[in-house]
Scaffold this motif. Sequence first.
Motif, PDB file in Angstrom:
ATOM      1  N   MET A   1       0.863  -1.155  -0.049  1.00 50.10           N
ATOM      2  CA  MET A   1      -0.093   0.080  -0.112  1.00 50.10           C
ATOM      3  C   MET A   1       0.758   1.291   0.070  1.00 50.10           C
ATOM      4  SD  MET A   1      -2.629   1.239   2.770  1.00 50.10           S
ATOM      5  CE  MET A   1      -1.447   2.112   3.813  1.00 50.10           C
ATOM      6  N   THR A   2       0.424   2.368  -0.895  1.00 51.39           N
ATOM      7  CA  THR A   2       0.948   3.521  -0.911  1.00 51.39           C
ATOM      8  C   THR A   2       0.218   4.765  -0.758  1.00 51.39           C
ATOM      9  OG1 THR A   2       1.178   3.767  -3.236  1.00 51.39           O
ATOM     10  CG2 THR A   2       3.199   2.428  -2.376  1.00 51.39           C
ATOM     11  N   ILE A   3       0.805   5.740   0.143  1.00 55.37           N
ATOM     12  CA  ILE A   3      -0.101   6.880   0.383  1.00 55.37           C
ATOM     13  C   ILE A   3       0.629   8.266  -0.191  1.00 55.37           C
ATOM     14  CG2 ILE A   3      -1.395   8.179   1.932  1.00 55.37           C
ATOM     15  CD1 ILE A   3      -1.046   5.739   3.958  1.00 55.37           C
ATOM     16  N   THR A   4      -0.315   8.807  -0.921  1.00 57.41           N
ATOM     17  CA  THR A   4       0.512  10.146  -1.342  1.00 57.41           C
ATOM     18  C   THR A   4      -0.584  11.156  -1.080  1.00 57.41           C
ATOM     19  OG1 THR A   4      -0.546   9.893  -3.462  1.00 57.41           O
ATOM     20  CG2 THR A   4       1.676   9.076  -3.162  1.00 57.41           C
ATOM     21  N   SER A   5      -0.169  12.372  -0.749  1.00 54.44           N
ATOM     22  CA  SER A   5      -1.074  13.470  -0.404  1.00 54.44           C
ATOM     23  C   SER A   5      -0.605  14.939  -1.231  1.00 54.44           C
ATOM     24  CB  SER A   5      -1.005  13.751   1.164  1.00 54.44           C
ATOM     25  OG  SER A   5       0.040  14.156   1.709  1.00 54.44           O
ATOM     26  N   LYS A   6      -1.587  15.397  -1.565  1.00 58.66           N
ATOM     27  CA  LYS A   6      -1.401  16.991  -2.223  1.00 58.66           C
ATOM     28  C   LYS A   6      -2.416  17.637  -1.698  1.00 58.66           C
ATOM     29  CE  LYS A   6      -0.492  18.802  -6.446  1.00 58.66           C
ATOM     30  NZ  LYS A   6      -0.375  18.840  -7.918  1.00 58.66           N
ATOM     31  N   SER A   7      -2.355  18.701  -1.240  1.00 60.02           N
ATOM     32  CA  SER A   7      -3.303  19.524  -0.720  1.00 60.02           C
ATOM     33  C   SER A   7      -4.201  18.850   0.383  1.00 60.02           C
ATOM     34  CB  SER A   7      -3.923  20.184  -1.933  1.00 60.02           C
ATOM     35  OG  SER A   7      -5.104  21.380  -1.469  1.00 60.02           O
ATOM     36  N   ASN A   8      -5.555  18.995   0.189  1.00 57.50           N
ATOM     37  CA  ASN A   8      -6.304  18.094   1.114  1.00 57.50           C
ATOM     38  C   ASN A   8      -6.861  16.665   0.507  1.00 57.50           C
ATOM     39  OD1 ASN A   8      -7.802  19.306  -1.169  1.00 57.50           O
ATOM     40  ND2 ASN A   8      -9.735  19.350   0.099  1.00 57.50           N
ATOM     41  N   ILE A   9      -5.966  16.310  -0.513  1.00 62.52           N
ATOM     42  CA  ILE A   9      -6.422  14.989  -1.358  1.00 62.52           C
ATOM     43  C   ILE A   9      -5.284  13.891  -1.073  1.00 62.52           C
ATOM     44  CG2 ILE A   9      -6.676  13.862  -3.612  1.00 62.52           C
ATOM     45  CD1 ILE A   9      -7.289  16.692  -4.912  1.00 62.52           C
ATOM     46  N   LEU A  10      -5.727  12.976  -0.405  1.00 63.23           N
ATOM     47  CA  LEU A  10      -5.316  11.708  -0.172  1.00 63.23           C
ATOM     48  C   LEU A  10      -5.519  10.757  -0.947  1.00 63.23           C
ATOM     49  CD1 LEU A  10      -3.546  10.797   2.230  1.00 63.23           C
ATOM     50  CD2 LEU A  10      -5.452   9.786   3.217  1.00 63.23           C
ATOM     51  N   THR A  11      -4.293  10.009  -1.779  1.00 65.99           N
ATOM     52  CA  THR A  11      -4.600   8.913  -2.706  1.00 65.99           C
ATOM     53  C   THR A  11      -4.006   7.671  -2.000  1.00 65.99           C
ATOM     54  OG1 THR A  11      -4.570  10.535  -4.470  1.00 65.99           O
ATOM     55  CG2 THR A  11      -3.954   8.337  -5.130  1.00 65.99           C
ATOM     56  N   ILE A  12      -4.518   6.707  -2.015  1.00 68.72           N
ATOM     57  CA  ILE A  12      -4.198   5.375  -1.422  1.00 68.72           C
ATOM     58  C   ILE A  12      -4.146   4.313  -2.748  1.00 68.72           C
ATOM     59  CG2 ILE A  12      -4.587   3.465   0.268  1.00 68.72           C
ATOM     60  CD1 ILE A  12      -6.024   5.848   1.916  1.00 68.72           C
ATOM     61  N   SER A  13      -3.079   3.916  -3.156  1.00 67.73           N
ATOM     62  CA  SER A  13      -3.088   2.492  -3.971  1.00 67.73           C
ATOM     63  C   SER A  13      -2.624   1.254  -3.328  1.00 67.73           C
ATOM     64  CB  SER A  13      -2.079   3.019  -5.166  1.00 67.73           C
ATOM     65  OG  SER A  13      -0.691   3.023  -4.712  1.00 67.73           O
ATOM     66  N   GLY A  14      -3.102   0.120  -3.620  1.00 68.74           N
ATOM     67  CA  GLY A  14      -2.797  -0.919  -3.018  1.00 68.74           C
ATOM     68  C   GLY A  14      -3.933  -1.345  -2.180  1.00 68.74           C
ATOM     69  N   ASN A  15      -3.926  -2.524  -1.491  1.00 67.91           N
ATOM     70  CA  ASN A  15      -4.700  -3.103  -0.578  1.00 67.91           C
ATOM     71  C   ASN A  15      -4.701  -2.736   0.754  1.00 67.91           C
ATOM     72  OD1 ASN A  15      -6.118  -4.661  -2.504  1.00 67.91           O
ATOM     73  ND2 ASN A  15      -4.819  -6.315  -2.208  1.00 67.91           N
ATOM     74  N   ILE A  16      -5.670  -2.285   1.488  1.00 69.19           N
ATOM     75  CA  ILE A  16      -5.673  -2.103   2.878  1.00 69.19           C
ATOM     76  C   ILE A  16      -5.680  -3.182   3.561  1.00 69.19           C
ATOM     77  CG2 ILE A  16      -6.437  -0.598   4.738  1.00 69.19           C
ATOM     78  CD1 ILE A  16      -7.675   1.514   2.239  1.00 69.19           C
ATOM     79  N   LYS A  17      -4.763  -4.033   4.122  1.00 67.49           N
ATOM     80  CA  LYS A  17      -4.923  -5.285   4.574  1.00 67.49           C
ATOM     81  C   LYS A  17      -4.643  -5.117   6.251  1.00 67.49           C
ATOM     82  CE  LYS A  17      -1.946  -7.026   1.791  1.00 67.49           C
ATOM     83  NZ  LYS A  17      -1.103  -7.682   0.930  1.00 67.49           N
ATOM     84  N   SER A  18      -3.805  -4.514   6.689  1.00 70.95           N
ATOM     85  CA  SER A  18      -3.535  -4.565   7.972  1.00 70.95           C
ATOM     86  C   SER A  18      -3.712  -3.256   8.815  1.00 70.95           C
ATOM     87  CB  SER A  18      -1.944  -5.003   8.137  1.00 70.95           C
ATOM     88  OG  SER A  18      -1.028  -3.841   7.675  1.00 70.95           O
ATOM     89  N   VAL A  19      -3.387  -3.727  10.178  1.00 75.13           N
ATOM     90  CA  VAL A  19      -3.663  -2.433  11.062  1.00 75.13           C
ATOM     91  C   VAL A  19      -2.542  -1.794  11.041  1.00 75.13           C
ATOM     92  CG1 VAL A  19      -3.465  -1.930  13.657  1.00 75.13           C
ATOM     93  CG2 VAL A  19      -4.645  -4.231  12.862  1.00 75.13           C
TER      94      VAL A  19
END
Length: 77
Positions: A1-19
Motif C-alpha cells: 500500500m502506498t499513500i500520497t497526499s497533495k493539498s487536501n487530497i489523499l490517494t491510496i493505492s494497493g490493498n488496505i490489509k493490516s492494522v
Amino acid sequence: MTITSKSNILTISGNIKSVTNVHSIEEEISILKKKFLNITIHLLDSISITSSLIGYLCKLINQENISISLHIHNNDL
C-alpha cells in the motif's frame, strides 16, 4: 500500500490489509486535518476497507466535524 497526499487530497493505492496500513492512513489524515476541514480520499485499487478505518472516518465526521469525500475506484468494492 502506498499513500500520497497533495493539498487536501489523499490517494491510496494497493490493498488496505493490516492494522499497520490503517495506522499509516490515520497518521496522514491527522496531518491533513490540521490544515483542512474538507478531505478527499481516493482509494484506487483496494479490494477491501477495514472496519477500523470506517470507524475512524465516522469519528472524524461525527465528532470532529471533518468533511470526508471518499472516492472508490474499484467497482468490486
